[in-house]
Design an enzyme around this catalytic site. Structure first.
Site, PDB file in Angstrom:
ATOM      1  N   LYS A  18       0.830  -1.211   0.000  1.00  0.00           N
ATOM      2  CA  LYS A  18       0.000   0.000   0.000  1.00  0.00           C
ATOM      3  C   LYS A  18       0.866   1.263   0.000  1.00  0.00           C
ATOM      4  O   LYS A  18       0.650   2.178  -0.787  1.00  0.00           O
ATOM      5  CB  LYS A  18      -0.926   0.032   1.230  1.00  0.00           C
ATOM      6  CG  LYS A  18      -1.791  -1.197   1.399  1.00  0.00           C
ATOM      7  CD  LYS A  18      -2.624  -1.135   2.658  1.00  0.00           C
ATOM      8  CE  LYS A  18      -1.837  -1.128   3.952  1.00  0.00           C
ATOM      9  NZ  LYS A  18      -1.116  -2.375   4.278  1.00  0.00           N
ATOM     10  N   ARG A  24      -8.927   1.540   9.490  1.00  0.00           N
ATOM     11  CA  ARG A  24      -8.540   0.154   9.752  1.00  0.00           C
ATOM     12  C   ARG A  24      -9.598  -0.569  10.550  1.00  0.00           C
ATOM     13  O   ARG A  24      -9.453  -1.759  10.819  1.00  0.00           O
ATOM     14  CB  ARG A  24      -7.257   0.174  10.585  1.00  0.00           C
ATOM     15  CG  ARG A  24      -6.028  -0.172   9.791  1.00  0.00           C
ATOM     16  CD  ARG A  24      -4.871   0.004  10.729  1.00  0.00           C
ATOM     17  NE  ARG A  24      -3.749  -0.773  10.358  1.00  0.00           N
ATOM     18  CZ  ARG A  24      -2.700  -0.276   9.697  1.00  0.00           C
ATOM     19  NH1 ARG A  24      -2.689   0.965   9.286  1.00  0.00           N
ATOM     20  NH2 ARG A  24      -1.672  -1.047   9.451  1.00  0.00           N
ATOM     21  N   ARG A  77      12.290  -5.688   4.502  1.00  0.00           N
ATOM     22  CA  ARG A  77      12.197  -4.215   4.483  1.00  0.00           C
ATOM     23  C   ARG A  77      13.234  -3.577   5.409  1.00  0.00           C
ATOM     24  O   ARG A  77      13.387  -3.973   6.550  1.00  0.00           O
ATOM     25  CB  ARG A  77      10.791  -3.791   4.923  1.00  0.00           C
ATOM     26  CG  ARG A  77      10.663  -2.293   5.099  1.00  0.00           C
ATOM     27  CD  ARG A  77       9.256  -1.813   5.128  1.00  0.00           C
ATOM     28  NE  ARG A  77       8.425  -2.509   6.088  1.00  0.00           N
ATOM     29  CZ  ARG A  77       7.097  -2.405   6.101  1.00  0.00           C
ATOM     30  NH1 ARG A  77       6.480  -1.663   5.211  1.00  0.00           N
ATOM     31  NH2 ARG A  77       6.393  -3.055   7.002  1.00  0.00           N
TER      32      ARG A  77
HETATM   33  P1  AP5 Z   1       1.552   0.793   8.952  1.00  0.00           P
HETATM   34  O1  AP5 Z   1       2.833   1.489   8.831  1.00  0.00           O
HETATM   35  O2  AP5 Z   1       0.378   1.321   8.194  1.00  0.00           O
HETATM   36  O3  AP5 Z   1       1.801  -0.737   8.618  1.00  0.00           O
HETATM   37  P2  AP5 Z   1       0.982  -1.798   7.726  1.00  0.00           P
HETATM   38  O4  AP5 Z   1      -0.391  -1.508   7.323  1.00  0.00           O
HETATM   39  O5  AP5 Z   1       1.150  -3.052   8.490  1.00  0.00           O
HETATM   40  O6  AP5 Z   1       1.626  -1.642   6.408  1.00  0.00           O
HETATM   41  P3  AP5 Z   1       3.060  -1.968   5.941  1.00  0.00           P
HETATM   42  O7  AP5 Z   1       3.835  -0.695   5.914  1.00  0.00           O
HETATM   43  O8  AP5 Z   1       3.690  -3.111   6.683  1.00  0.00           O
HETATM   44  O9  AP5 Z   1       2.734  -2.552   4.512  1.00  0.00           O
HETATM   45  P4  AP5 Z   1       2.360  -1.854   3.150  1.00  0.00           P
HETATM   46  O10 AP5 Z   1       1.152  -2.531   2.617  1.00  0.00           O
HETATM   47  O11 AP5 Z   1       2.353  -0.363   3.237  1.00  0.00           O
HETATM   48  O12 AP5 Z   1       3.593  -2.360   2.296  1.00  0.00           O
HETATM   49  P5  AP5 Z   1       4.882  -1.555   1.770  1.00  0.00           P
HETATM   50  O13 AP5 Z   1       4.533  -0.769   0.578  1.00  0.00           O
HETATM   51  O14 AP5 Z   1       5.552  -0.855   2.917  1.00  0.00           O
HETATM   52  O15 AP5 Z   1       1.087   0.726  10.485  1.00  0.00           O
HETATM   53  C1  AP5 Z   1       1.993   0.368  11.512  1.00  0.00           C
HETATM   54  C2  AP5 Z   1       1.287   0.386  12.857  1.00  0.00           C
HETATM   55  O16 AP5 Z   1       0.767   1.712  13.135  1.00  0.00           O
HETATM   56  C3  AP5 Z   1       0.059  -0.517  12.981  1.00  0.00           C
HETATM   57  O17 AP5 Z   1       0.423  -1.852  13.298  1.00  0.00           O
HETATM   58  C4  AP5 Z   1      -0.710   0.184  14.124  1.00  0.00           C
HETATM   59  O18 AP5 Z   1      -0.149  -0.091  15.359  1.00  0.00           O
HETATM   60  C5  AP5 Z   1      -0.484   1.662  13.813  1.00  0.00           C
HETATM   61  N1  AP5 Z   1      -1.547   2.200  12.941  1.00  0.00           N
HETATM   62  C6  AP5 Z   1      -1.386   2.696  11.675  1.00  0.00           C
HETATM   63  N2  AP5 Z   1      -2.560   3.101  11.168  1.00  0.00           N
HETATM   64  C7  AP5 Z   1      -3.491   2.855  12.134  1.00  0.00           C
HETATM   65  C8  AP5 Z   1      -4.894   3.020  12.196  1.00  0.00           C
HETATM   66  N3  AP5 Z   1      -5.590   3.524  11.161  1.00  0.00           N
HETATM   67  N4  AP5 Z   1      -5.532   2.649  13.327  1.00  0.00           N
HETATM   68  C9  AP5 Z   1      -4.857   2.145  14.375  1.00  0.00           C
HETATM   69  N5  AP5 Z   1      -3.531   1.940  14.380  1.00  0.00           N
HETATM   70  C10 AP5 Z   1      -2.842   2.288  13.272  1.00  0.00           C
HETATM   71  O19 AP5 Z   1       5.767  -2.793   1.296  1.00  0.00           O
HETATM   72  C11 AP5 Z   1       6.336  -3.710   2.219  1.00  0.00           C
HETATM   73  C12 AP5 Z   1       7.682  -4.184   1.657  1.00  0.00           C
HETATM   74  O20 AP5 Z   1       7.469  -4.882   0.434  1.00  0.00           O
HETATM   75  C13 AP5 Z   1       8.662  -3.037   1.326  1.00  0.00           C
HETATM   76  O21 AP5 Z   1       9.963  -3.424   1.648  1.00  0.00           O
HETATM   77  C14 AP5 Z   1       8.502  -2.862  -0.204  1.00  0.00           C
HETATM   78  O22 AP5 Z   1       9.692  -2.403  -0.788  1.00  0.00           O
HETATM   79  C15 AP5 Z   1       8.174  -4.274  -0.651  1.00  0.00           C
HETATM   80  N6  AP5 Z   1       7.310  -4.308  -1.820  1.00  0.00           N
HETATM   81  C16 AP5 Z   1       6.199  -3.551  -2.056  1.00  0.00           C
HETATM   82  N7  AP5 Z   1       5.634  -3.869  -3.233  1.00  0.00           N
HETATM   83  C17 AP5 Z   1       6.395  -4.873  -3.762  1.00  0.00           C
HETATM   84  C18 AP5 Z   1       6.311  -5.646  -4.962  1.00  0.00           C
HETATM   85  N8  AP5 Z   1       5.345  -5.440  -5.870  1.00  0.00           N
HETATM   86  N9  AP5 Z   1       7.232  -6.615  -5.148  1.00  0.00           N
HETATM   87  C19 AP5 Z   1       8.227  -6.826  -4.236  1.00  0.00           C
HETATM   88  N10 AP5 Z   1       8.355  -6.112  -3.096  1.00  0.00           N
HETATM   89  C20 AP5 Z   1       7.444  -5.155  -2.851  1.00  0.00           C
END
Ligand code: AP5
Length: 221
Positions: free
Chosen positions: A13, A86, A125
């Site tokens: 995302k 969320r 990551r």
């Molecule tokens: P947050 O930072 O939002 O974490 P998340 O939703 O778990 O999302 P991620 O950042 O882990 O995943 P993403 O889908 O964004 O993937 P990304 O692009 O980074 O939230 C963290 C914490 O904050 C929560 O646990 C909670 O505690 C709190 N919080 C946040 N919002 C909240 C809310 N609304 N309510 C309550 N609490 C909240 O990609 C991941 C990795 O994969 C990267 O290394 C990237 O380079 C790689 N990658 C991406 N796309 C590809 C691809 N196509 N192929 C290969 N690798 C890829």
């Protein structure tokens, strides 16, 4: 265009939101990034958020909603909400506030990804402790292991990317966030994409789902 991106941790995302916001002049609001900034700078909000984040739990709805609504009131054009809402109460609060601002959502895009693929992405990551540039040891490695290409800073792993916390984040996601698919489907706002594959391919699927014009190569691409 006013968008919500939904999907499990590691679905991509944040990666796609950055790209889409650049290409289409949208403001990217990532609640996780805002919380991490506040934790790093030891603000009151950061102190509240940290205890939940380090366990992989959600920060309480009232805290998140207040923070996002304040941001939205300051945004004039289109936006992408990444990581918010969320929970159903967050989605209801968002809907009510956007109605008041007379700026309803255009769409909510759900990213489908298998858990094993997402876990593999998350475990690779890293980001620069100095300038924040993101890397992935598997999919987007730096030239020199552990060192930022841009500023030479040290690459670090997010505290909540440890395996046991990632598992907890998935559990929380299943319980709290999955019902949002139904919430947005009922409002005819839901779009769904396959988030597996090369980043460029996923970006194309995302733009297609939003009926945005076909991607053309940017200068130098
Ligand atoms: P947050 O930072 O939002 O974490 P998340 O939703 O778990 O999302 P991620 O950042 O882990 O995943 P993403 O889908 O964004 O993937 P990304 O692009 O980074 O939230 C963290 C914490 O904050 C929560 O646990 C909670 O505690 C709190 N919080 C946040 N919002 C909240 C809310 N609304 N309510 C309550 N609490 C909240 O990609 C991941 C990795 O994969 C990267 O290394 C990237 O380079 C790689 N990658 C991406 N796309 C590809 C691809 N196509 N192929 C290969 N690798 C890829």
């Amino acid at each position: 265009m006013r968008l919500v991106l939904l999907g499990p941790p590691g679905a991509g995302k944040g990666t796609q939101a950055k790209e889409l916001s650049k290409r289409h002049g949208l403001v990217h609001v990532a609640t996780g990034d805002i919380f991490r900034w506040n934790v790093k700078h030891e603000t009151e909000l950061g102190k509240i958020a940290q205890s939940y984040m380090e366990k992989g739990d959600l920060v309480p709805d009232d805290v998140v909603v207040r923070m996002v609504v304040e941001r939205l009131e300051r945004i004039e054009g289109g936006f992408i909400l990444d990581g918010f809402p969320r929970t159903v109460p967050q989605a209801v609060a968002l809907e009510e506030n956007l109605e008041k601002l007379e700026r309803p959502l255009t769409a909510a895009v759900y990213f489908h990804i298998e858990e094993e693929i997402a876990v593999k992405r998350i475990s690779g990551r890293r980001s620069c402790s100095n300038c924040g540039t993101p890397y992935n040891v598997e999919f987007d490695p730096p030239r020199v292991e552990g060192v930022c290409d841009v500023c030479g800073g040290e690459l670090v792993q997010r505290a909540d990317d440890r395996e046991e916390t990632v598992r907890r984040r998935f559990e929380v996601y299943e319980q709290s966030t999955t019902p949002l698919r139904h919430f947005y489907a009922e409002r005819d706002l839901l779009r769904e994409i396959d988030a597996d594959g090369e980043g460029e391919e996923v970006a194309r699927r995302l733009e297609d789902s939003l009926d945005l014009p076909a991607r053309s190569a940017a200068p130098g691409e």
